[in-house]
Scaffold this motif. Structure first.
Motif: not given
Ligand SMILES: Cc1cc2nc3c(=O)[nH]c(=O)nc-3n(C[C@H](O)[C@H](O)[C@H](O)COP(=O)(O)O)c2cc1C
Length: 263
Positions: A38-39, A42, A44, A97, A100-101, A145
């Motif tokens: 996990c981040q 997210n 990425g 991101n 996107n989640l 992370e």
């Protein structure tokens, strides 16, 4: 391998079979295990790596990496080195991101998530938009992370029957060697290979007592552990015999002779 067994079996392996390469599918699995950790938000593109492989990567690059790792002998023995690095510019993708989640239905409207909420609240709150101020918070989170990703990568290697270890090196030399831009920081080098020592490394390495690490209700109030759980964890292979096992000194002597190293 069961999770508890993998946690229990992990050691920093310091002697490797130099002649035995790591299968490509195993290497890929290690990298995937890191990618899926996990981040924050997210975001990425923060955690990246360069893989250096004996017989594939230019010998001169591999040799300089070993030099940057203070010539620790295990760096020469292990056929693979994963040079984990933090790319702070990855935080610039935080907005997409998060969106996107929302699309993935991980962040849900029940909790108030929407594009408008991201724009008007999240990206205006320094605690969430970590680049809203200086980079300090982003650097801190990135290090966490990276550690999570590396932790998964270490356990994945153990699960695959490989030996693995983290090594520290000279960051500036490593950055220059691989042509990493200024916004990239080499984090830690993970070596991977088949162990030349017994994979149990002569026993589980010393750790502080549970009660010194964990507190109940308030700082300093030791949490007590249940001996029955400890016993269950022993049976599951998570808690193992403490180092050094009786034969370890002889093993280290034999390894030193095998690799032409001092005892
Ligand atoms: C961030 C980090 C850097 C490390 N760097 C080195 C290193 O350069 N050389 C080394 O021999 N061990 C290194 N280690 C391994 C630790 O010394 C190791 O965790 C310790 O011996 C405990 O043993 P275990 O990992 O076998 O449980 C590193 C570990 C971590 C977490």
């Amino acid at each position: 391998m069961e999770f508890k067994q993998a946690v229990g079996n992990r050691r920093s392996i310091r002697y490797y079979q130099p002649y035995r390469p790591v299968e490509k599918d195993k290497l890929q699995t290690i990298l995937e295990a890191a990618r899926l950790q996990c981040q924050h938000g997210n975001a990425g593109l923060v955690r990246k790596a360069v893989v250096v492989t004996r017989g594939e990567t230019d010998d001169a690059i591999r040799e300089e990496l070993i030099d940057a790792l203070y010539n620790q002998p295990q760096a020469t023995q292990a056929p693979v080195a994963i040079v984990w690095a933090i790319d702070i510019s990855g935080w610039e993708n935080l907005r997409e991101n998060l969106l996107n989640l929302i699309d993935a239905k991980a962040l849900t409207s029940s909790y108030g998530w929407s594009e408008q909420f991201v724009e008007e609240t999240v990206l205006k709150t320094p605690d969430f938009n970590v680049l809203a101020g200086d980079n300090t918070f982003a650097e801190w989170l990135s290090a966490i992370e990276m550690g999570l990703a590396i932790g998964s990568a270490l356990l994945a290697a153990v699960d695959l029957g490989l030996g693995t270890q983290l090594l520290t090196g000279r960051r500036d030399q490593i950055r220059e060697l691989f042509g990493m831009p200024e916004h990239v920081t080499p984090a830690q080098i993970q070596i991977v290979g088949y162990p030349a020592e017994n994979p149990d490394g002569g026993g589980q390495r010393p750790r502080p007592p549970f009660e010194d690490l964990y507190f109940a209700d308030t700082w300093g109030n030791s949490m007590q552990r249940d001996p029955a759980v400890v016993e269950d964890l022993r049976k599951a292979g998570m808690i193992q015999e403490s180092a050094p096992l009786p034969w370890r000194a002889d093993e280290v002597r034999a390894l030193a002779a095998m690799f032409g190293l001092p005892e």
